[in-house]
Design a protein around this motif. Sequence first.
Motif, mmCIF file in Angstrom:
data_model
loop_
_atom_site.group_PDB
_atom_site.id
_atom_site.type_symbol
_atom_site.label_atom_id
_atom_site.label_comp_id
_atom_site.label_asym_id
_atom_site.label_seq_id
_atom_site.Cartn_x
_atom_site.Cartn_y
_atom_site.Cartn_z
ATOM 1 N N THR A 74 0.861 -1.184 0.000
ATOM 2 C CA THR A 74 0.000 0.000 0.000
ATOM 3 C C THR A 74 0.894 1.229 0.000
ATOM 4 O O THR A 74 1.771 1.362 0.855
ATOM 5 N N MET A 75 0.665 2.092 -0.985
ATOM 6 C CA MET A 75 1.467 3.306 -1.143
ATOM 7 C C MET A 75 0.578 4.532 -1.029
ATOM 8 O O MET A 75 -0.509 4.573 -1.603
ATOM 9 N N VAL A 91 -2.962 3.759 -2.939
ATOM 10 C CA VAL A 91 -3.160 2.621 -3.834
ATOM 11 C C VAL A 91 -2.578 1.367 -3.186
ATOM 12 O O VAL A 91 -1.565 1.425 -2.501
ATOM 13 N N THR A 92 -3.246 0.248 -3.397
ATOM 14 C CA THR A 92 -2.737 -1.048 -2.968
ATOM 15 C C THR A 92 -2.508 -1.872 -4.217
ATOM 16 O O THR A 92 -3.409 -2.009 -5.055
ATOM 17 N N LEU A 146 5.297 4.234 1.892
ATOM 18 C CA LEU A 146 4.664 2.953 2.180
ATOM 19 C C LEU A 146 3.869 3.067 3.464
ATOM 20 O O LEU A 146 4.368 3.557 4.474
ATOM 21 N N ARG A 147 2.665 2.625 3.415
ATOM 22 C CA ARG A 147 1.783 2.736 4.570
ATOM 23 C C ARG A 147 2.140 1.708 5.640
ATOM 24 O O ARG A 147 2.062 1.988 6.822
ATOM 25 N N ASP A 148 2.558 0.513 5.258
ATOM 26 C CA ASP A 148 2.788 -0.570 6.212
ATOM 27 C C ASP A 148 4.253 -0.809 6.511
ATOM 28 O O ASP A 148 4.661 -1.919 6.800
ATOM 29 N N GLY A 149 5.089 0.193 6.433
ATOM 30 C CA GLY A 149 6.507 0.023 6.720
ATOM 31 C C GLY A 149 7.276 -0.517 5.528
ATOM 32 O O GLY A 149 6.788 -0.538 4.408
#
Length: 171
Positions: A74-75, A91-92, A146-149
């Motif tokens: 996820t960006m 966006v994923t 990046l949303r999740d690291g």
Amino acid sequence: MTRYRPVLHTLTAAVLCAVITACSSTVPDSDFGTFTGDGGNRVSFPLDMSDTACAYSLSLMARFIKGEGPESVTMDITVTSPSGVRGHETVTLPSDYEGLRRHLRGNPPDTRIRLAGTPSYYDVSWKYRSGIIPPERGEWRIDIALRDGTSGIQGAGYILEKIQPAEGAQQ
């Protein structure tokens, strides 16, 4: 009037050839940024969209460590115009190496996703937008976070290609 038609057709053909050559003969602009080990998960790049004869296609890319990459990434994308107007989107995108390989083998004409790899890592690029005709010409800026690291991800980047406006127009 009919004796001028060949000249008009020749001029029209010459102008079209010049536009096609200007838009398709250039090497795509691209850049890549590596994430730092201290939790940094953001990269930022300038986008030169100053050519008024062309539209643009923008792809996002990322590098993953084989065996450690997530199934999707996820960006958060922020794009800033030359005058400072910002747009934001999340966006994923799929990023599982084996899943992408199966998909691309089963769908060879699918050019929205490109995959390349080495024994230790793989790169994925996803067509993000195509037919972009920017409302402002000049140097834009794209920020990718990046949303999740960054676990299993080494970095991110972009590929900006000039295309002919006739291929579609998005703003």
